[in-house]
Write an enzyme that holds these catalytic residues in place. Structure first.
Site, PDB file in Angstrom:
ATOM      1  CD  GLU A 182       3.258  -9.435   7.350  1.00  0.00           C
ATOM      2  OE1 GLU A 182       4.173  -8.655   7.673  1.00  0.00           O
ATOM      3  OE2 GLU A 182       2.602  -9.315   6.300  1.00  0.00           O
ATOM      4  CD  GLU A 251      -1.208  -7.735   5.425  1.00  0.00           C
ATOM      5  OE1 GLU A 251      -0.232  -7.220   4.838  1.00  0.00           O
ATOM      6  OE2 GLU A 251      -1.288  -7.831   6.658  1.00  0.00           O
TER       7      GLU A 251
END
Ligand SMILES: *[C@@H]1O[C@H](CO)[C@@H](O)[C@H](O)[C@H]1NC(C)=O
Ligand SMILES: *[C@@H]1O[C@H](CO)[C@@H](O)[C@H](O)[C@H]1NC(C)=O
Length: 258
Positions: A182, A251
């Site tokens: 991320e 995710e």
């Protein structure tokens, strides 16, 4: 005659070699990950090995399989593996290799999210305190002190895994690996150094020669051949940054209660 004999011999040896290593070819096109040439829709779930005991692993993985998963994914948690610089711990519930072999024994694939920054609701994203305290270090940016340590740990993990032949390219269960985590969410605050760092991450990962694709999650400018993937509540609008990258959701945040 001699020529044909040796060609034949070579072919036999070649096939013996293929069958003894039983490598799985993991690749992709814009539609999907391919495993031995077959397009696959893969459902994966997380089990973070340090968060359970060794005794629990087989049962957790079995249940994941019964629930319909194809793959187990985990981060690798740097601060517990290297609590002091160059002193390592892979014992007990930190036995990453045993965890990966347990996944293999259950016949599932594995996704190895090395990071080594992991976030993961884990202290300091898994960065060791000694790293924080190194003179001149700046974390997650084009900083030589940091990049040297990141490369050192990433290489250690890759080498351990390779030695046990756990990458699919070696006949093992690992079909994908992840570098960083991320970073796209925070990159802009690092300016040009952030972009230089992402390029370095991609090159460093590629240089590890693991024989399976690398992913970068939340990295809309992921350098090729990194596959950028989506983490989010909704990923239906997500399009990877290369027509040859399949759309993957790493995710699904409905699992994260707020
Ligand atoms: C990691 O750094 C140590 C020195 O601190 C070095 O001996 C070792 O070879 C390095 N490992 C890798 C994989 O580069
Ligand atoms: C994400 O989670 C929701 C709710 O649990 C579920 O309905 C949806 O199918 C999941 N998406 C994927 C791609 O698995």
């Amino acid at each position: 005659m001699g020529f044909f004999k040796s060609v034949f011999c070579f072919i036999v040896i070649f096939f013996l070699f293929l069958s003894s290593t039983s490598a799985t070819v993991v690749s992709h096109d814009g539609r999907a990950i391919t495993i031995d040439g077959q397009h696959r829709v893969l459902l994966s779930g997380s089990i973070h090995y340090p968060r359970s005991t060794v005794e629990m692993w087989p049962d957790l993985i079995k249940k994941a399989k019964e629930g319909g998963l194809d793959a187990i994914e985990t981060y690798v948690f740097w601060n517990v593996h290297e609590p002091q610089r160059r002193y390592y711990d892979f014992t007990g519930n930190l036995d990453l290799i045993r965890f990966l072999k347990t996944i293999q024994d259950e016949g599932l694939y594995a996704v190895l999210r090395i990071g080594p920054y992991v976030c993961a609701e884990w202290n300091y994203g898994g960065f060791p305190m000694w790293l924080h305290n190194m003179p001149g270090v700046e974390l997650r940016t084009a900083n030589d002190v940091f990049m040297n340590e990141m490369k050192n740990f990433t290489t250690l993990i890759v080498d351990m895994v390779k030695k046990e032949k756990l990458f699919a390219s070696q006949g093992g269960p690992i079909i994908l690996a992840q570098i960083e985590n991320e970073y796209g969410n925070v990159m802009s605050s690092y300016g040009d150094a952030g972009k230089a760092y992402v390029d370095w991450c991609a090159n460093m990962a590629e240089s590890q020669n693991i024989g399976v694709p690398w992913i970068m999650c939340q990295q809309s400018d992921a350098p090729q051949p990194m596959i950028n993937t989506c983490n989010g509540w909704y990923c239906d609008q997500f399009t990877p940054n290369n027509p040859n990258s399949p759309k993957m959701w790493t995710e699904n945040w409905t699992g994260w209660s707020v």
